[in-house]
Write an enzyme that holds these catalytic residues in place. Structure first.
Site, PDB file in Angstrom:
ATOM      1  N   LYS A  62    -101.586  15.675  71.923  1.00 19.38           N
ATOM      2  CA  LYS A  62    -102.518  15.070  70.957  1.00 19.38           C
ATOM      3  C   LYS A  62    -101.802  14.937  69.610  1.00 19.38           C
ATOM      4  CE  LYS A  62    -105.142  16.235  67.626  1.00 19.38           C
ATOM      5  NZ  LYS A  62    -105.128  15.019  66.830  1.00 19.38           N
ATOM      6  N   GLU A  77     -96.541  26.762  64.305  1.00 19.68           N
ATOM      7  CA  GLU A  77     -95.657  26.489  63.157  1.00 19.68           C
ATOM      8  C   GLU A  77     -96.545  25.982  62.050  1.00 19.68           C
ATOM      9  OE1 GLU A  77     -92.687  27.234  62.536  1.00 19.68           O
ATOM     10  OE2 GLU A  77     -92.022  27.788  64.545  1.00 19.68           O
ATOM     11  N   CYS A 111     -92.819  20.625  55.642  1.00 25.06           N
ATOM     12  CA  CYS A 111     -93.163  22.052  55.598  1.00 25.06           C
ATOM     13  C   CYS A 111     -92.007  22.856  55.012  1.00 25.06           C
ATOM     14  CB  CYS A 111     -93.521  22.536  56.984  1.00 25.06           C
ATOM     15  SG  CYS A 111     -92.357  22.004  58.212  1.00 25.06           S
ATOM     16  N   GLU A 144     -99.801  25.851  49.231  1.00 25.52           N
ATOM     17  CA  GLU A 144     -99.008  24.681  49.621  1.00 25.52           C
ATOM     18  C   GLU A 144     -99.678  23.400  49.114  1.00 25.52           C
ATOM     19  OE1 GLU A 144     -98.808  23.755  53.843  1.00 25.52           O
ATOM     20  OE2 GLU A 144     -96.641  23.642  53.615  1.00 25.52           O
TER      21      GLU A 144
HETATM   22  P1  NDP Z   1    -103.722  20.052  60.322  1.00 26.63           P
HETATM   23  O1  NDP Z   1    -103.653  21.503  60.579  1.00 26.63           O
HETATM   24  O2  NDP Z   1    -104.930  19.523  59.676  1.00 26.63           O
HETATM   25  O3  NDP Z   1    -103.580  19.245  61.667  1.00 26.63           O
HETATM   26  C1  NDP Z   1    -102.554  19.470  62.587  1.00 26.63           C
HETATM   27  C2  NDP Z   1    -103.020  19.004  63.946  1.00 26.63           C
HETATM   28  O4  NDP Z   1    -104.096  19.843  64.393  1.00 26.63           O
HETATM   29  C3  NDP Z   1    -103.580  17.575  63.942  1.00 26.63           C
HETATM   30  O5  NDP Z   1    -103.230  16.943  65.142  1.00 26.63           O
HETATM   31  C4  NDP Z   1    -105.080  17.818  63.866  1.00 26.63           C
HETATM   32  O6  NDP Z   1    -105.882  16.762  64.335  1.00 26.63           O
HETATM   33  C5  NDP Z   1    -105.203  19.046  64.769  1.00 26.63           C
HETATM   34  N1  NDP Z   1    -106.451  19.773  64.589  1.00 26.63           N
HETATM   35  C6  NDP Z   1    -107.266  19.796  63.506  1.00 26.63           C
HETATM   36  N2  NDP Z   1    -108.343  20.578  63.749  1.00 26.63           N
HETATM   37  C7  NDP Z   1    -108.212  21.065  65.016  1.00 26.63           C
HETATM   38  C8  NDP Z   1    -108.994  21.921  65.836  1.00 26.63           C
HETATM   39  N3  NDP Z   1    -110.137  22.457  65.402  1.00 26.63           N
HETATM   40  N4  NDP Z   1    -108.559  22.210  67.074  1.00 26.63           N
HETATM   41  C9  NDP Z   1    -107.394  21.701  67.522  1.00 26.63           C
HETATM   42  N5  NDP Z   1    -106.613  20.863  66.803  1.00 26.63           N
HETATM   43  C10 NDP Z   1    -106.999  20.552  65.550  1.00 26.63           C
HETATM   44  O7  NDP Z   1    -102.388  19.672  59.542  1.00 26.63           O
HETATM   45  P2  NDP Z   1    -101.908  18.225  59.055  1.00 26.63           P
HETATM   46  O8  NDP Z   1    -101.777  17.267  60.165  1.00 26.63           O
HETATM   47  O9  NDP Z   1    -102.782  17.862  57.906  1.00 26.63           O
HETATM   48  O10 NDP Z   1    -100.391  18.525  58.595  1.00 26.63           O
HETATM   49  C11 NDP Z   1    -100.073  19.067  57.361  1.00 26.63           C
HETATM   50  C12 NDP Z   1     -99.882  20.561  57.458  1.00 26.63           C
HETATM   51  O11 NDP Z   1     -98.993  20.907  58.504  1.00 26.63           O
HETATM   52  C13 NDP Z   1     -99.260  21.153  56.226  1.00 26.63           C
HETATM   53  O12 NDP Z   1     -99.993  22.268  55.810  1.00 26.63           O
HETATM   54  C14 NDP Z   1     -97.859  21.571  56.632  1.00 26.63           C
HETATM   55  O13 NDP Z   1     -97.338  22.647  55.973  1.00 26.63           O
HETATM   56  C15 NDP Z   1     -98.006  21.841  58.071  1.00 26.63           C
HETATM   57  N6  NDP Z   1     -96.741  21.577  58.786  1.00 26.63           N
HETATM   58  C16 NDP Z   1     -95.968  22.642  59.211  1.00 26.63           C
HETATM   59  C17 NDP Z   1     -94.783  22.447  59.859  1.00 26.63           C
HETATM   60  C18 NDP Z   1     -93.979  23.598  60.370  1.00 26.63           C
HETATM   61  O14 NDP Z   1     -93.195  23.407  61.271  1.00 26.63           O
HETATM   62  N7  NDP Z   1     -94.117  24.792  59.852  1.00 26.63           N
HETATM   63  C19 NDP Z   1     -94.259  21.094  60.107  1.00 26.63           C
HETATM   64  C20 NDP Z   1     -95.130  20.059  59.651  1.00 26.63           C
HETATM   65  C21 NDP Z   1     -96.323  20.319  59.011  1.00 26.63           C
HETATM   66  P3  NDP Z   1    -106.309  15.516  63.409  1.00 26.63           P
HETATM   67  O15 NDP Z   1    -105.581  14.415  63.995  1.00 26.63           O
HETATM   68  O16 NDP Z   1    -107.783  15.354  63.550  1.00 26.63           O
HETATM   69  O17 NDP Z   1    -105.919  15.855  62.014  1.00 26.63           O
END
Ligand code: NDP
Length: 480
Positions: A172, A247, A281, A379
């Site tokens: 997803k 992550e 990130c 962040e």
């Molecule tokens: P989110 O946590 O909002 O979303 C990440 C994924 O999780 C998306 O596909 C999202 O779907 C999905 N998601 C949201 N809610 C749920 C749920 N209840 N159950 C299951 N899946 C869910 O993060 P963002 O996409 O906004 O990305 C930004 C964040 O990610 C930043 O905080 C950043 O730091 C972190 N990040 C960390 C990395 C690392 O390797 N440490 C690398 C890249 C980013 P939807 O499509 O609906 O949003």
């Protein structure tokens, strides 16, 4: 308008509804309408993966090598075209986007080789005549949930090891940027992955992600995204006995010492803080600078920032593309307002007018900050860096470690003594010396400590810790 379907059990299928994928550099440019799965369709994808696991888990390393190697070649051959899709939907500049696609291709090549290399160990038993064999088996059906900021590299670094070690996949991607993952899944299907081995379900995290995490038929979840979502997913996986890997965020420090090469330090900080619009990130969001170089460093940063061109991700000469969407733009501006209210001074950070309607924000440097301020604790995820002035290396190290996060950390110094001490004592999964905190190789482990990560590392041969399960066998030849 182009239509993009979900991929389930080897078929392209419409979703329950569609969502528009809009270019953040130009809101009048719609990339296409992408299927939105519901829970029922997600369960069908999980069932298809379960069915396919029976065969794929027993496939030969050669079969898995061939699919991954061919997918890697196709990604690399189409780097420029796929990079355009990525820059158009996510907003990183075209050279950055092409670089990310190249990395995805190399990841597939690396894990093609891993499919051949995964072996086992044989040890003499402590009991007479017996031997002990340790082998690795695939975990099963893995659910992959990915964020918007690396729409091809992160799916690649989860899908490639999952398939290499014999698992089947339901992925997803982030709802905001499904286009690059859609192209990636099509490439894998065309490379010969049998029906059900790779399934794509696009849609909302609260629907599709939730269905993956709560399904008893999913054996493991690999998640990258925000801390709050990651922790909630982790708790649910624990309750249902799934293997999981998270992550999450970072508040990565870059220490600049008095003895640093000023130009090296400024380039590392400009790159780490602002490239990819700071939406990494691993971005250097806290610049911790000792007093003797502080004024020269700030002057140099401001001069370099004035020369950065903010604009359309696809235009020649753009250094910083748009912020990904209106919500993220509002978050970036909210943090700049909070920093001002807490006593910080903001240089830059104003909206930039482009020739198209887009979410353009000038890079921002916040000075006069203390470690306790929210700008240094939370962040932001935008082109925003704050500066903390410290008296010496010891204080710099203490400030660097004074965070709940621990993903990446950097130091700019010409002193071997401080570089070595920092490498050993900074609390982070990745340490950079005289180079940006962001920008990593594809063949070595990636991940953090403390609140940034949970579970085994991703990437490189270390990825096998998550995507395989170890079996220990005791063999008594006398009785066989
Ligand atoms: P989110 O946590 O909002 O979303 C990440 C994924 O999780 C998306 O596909 C999202 O779907 C999905 N998601 C949201 N809610 C749920 C749920 N209840 N159950 C299951 N899946 C869910 O993060 P963002 O996409 O906004 O990305 C930004 C964040 O990610 C930043 O905080 C950043 O730091 C972190 N990040 C960390 C990395 C690392 O390797 N440490 C690398 C890249 C980013 P939807 O499509 O609906 O949003």
């Amino acid at each position: 308008m182009s239509q993009f379907a979900n991929y389930i059990d080897g078929q392209w299928v419409d979703g329950a509804s569609v969502s528009r994928n809009v270019n953040p550099s130009n809101l009048d440019d719609v990339i296409g309408e992408f299927a939105q799965a519901d829970a029922e369709q997600t369960h069908r994808a999980i069932s298809a993966a379960r069915k396919a696991f029976a065969q794929w888990s027993l496939s030969t390393p050669q079969q898995r090598f061939d699919v991954l190697d061919q997918a890697g070649s196709a990604i690399l051959a189409r780097k420029a075209e796929l990079g355009k899709v990525l820059a158009r939907e996510e907003g990183k500049t075209l050279p950055e986007a092409i670089g990310e696609v190249g990395r995805a291709g190399q990841i597939f090549k690396f894990f093609a080789g891993e499919a051949l290399r995964v072996g086992g160990e044989v040890m003499p038993s402590v009991r007479p005549g017996m031997t002990v064999e340790m082998t690795r088996e695939p975990v099963g059906v893995v659910g992959l949930i990915t964020p918007w900021n690396f729409p091809i590299a992160i799916p690649a670094w989860k899908i490639a090891p999952a398939l290499a070690y014999g698992n089947t996949v339901v992925i997803k991607p982030a709802d905001l940027v499904p286009g690059s993952t859609w192209e990636l899944v099509k490439i894998i299907a065309e490379a010969g992955a049998p029906a059900g081995v790779i399934n794509l379900v696009m849609g909302r995290g609260s629907v599709v992600g939730e269905a993956l995490v709560s399904s008893p038929d999913v054996d493991a979840i690999s998640f990258t995204g925000s801390v709050s979502t990651g922790r909630a997913i982790g708790a649910k996986c624990f309750d249902s006995g799934k293997k999981f890997q998270l992550e999450m965020g970072g508040k990565n420090p870059m220490v600049v010492l008095d003895d640093a090469d000023l130009n090296v330090a400024i380039e590392a900080c400009i790159n780490g803080a602002f490239y990819s619009t700071g939406q990494r990130c691993t971005a250097s969001s806290r610049l911790i600078v000792t007093a003797g170089i502080y004024d020269r460093f700030i002057d140099g940063m401001k001069a370099r920032m004035r020369a950065l061109k903010v604009g359309d991700a696809l235009a020649d000469g753009t250094h910083i593309g748009p912020v990904v969407d209106d919500k993220q733009l509002a978050q970036d501006e909210r943090y700049l307002a909070i920093a001002r209210d807490e006593g910080g001074t903001v240089f830059g950070g104003e909206r930039v007018e482009g020739s198209t309607r887009g979410y353009f924000l000038a890079p921002a440097l916040v000075t006069e900050t203390t470690p306790a301020m929210r700008i240094n604790r939370e962040e932001v995820f935008g082109p925003v860096a704050s500066v903390i002035k410290v008296k010496d290396y010891q204080e710099a190290l203490a400030v660097a470690n004074g965070t709940e996060f621990g993903l990446s950390a950097g130091i700019c110094t010409t002193s071997l003594k401080y570089a070595s001490h920092f490498r050993r004592h900074v609390q982070a999964g990745m340490v950079m010396v005289n180079t940006a905190t962001a920008g990593v190789d594809y063949h070595v482990p990636f991940g953090g400590r403390k609140g940034s990560s949970y579970g085994p590392r991703e990437q490189g041969a270390y990825a096998r810790e998550f995507y395989t399960s170890v079996k220990t066998a005791y063999i008594n030849p006398g009785a066989v």
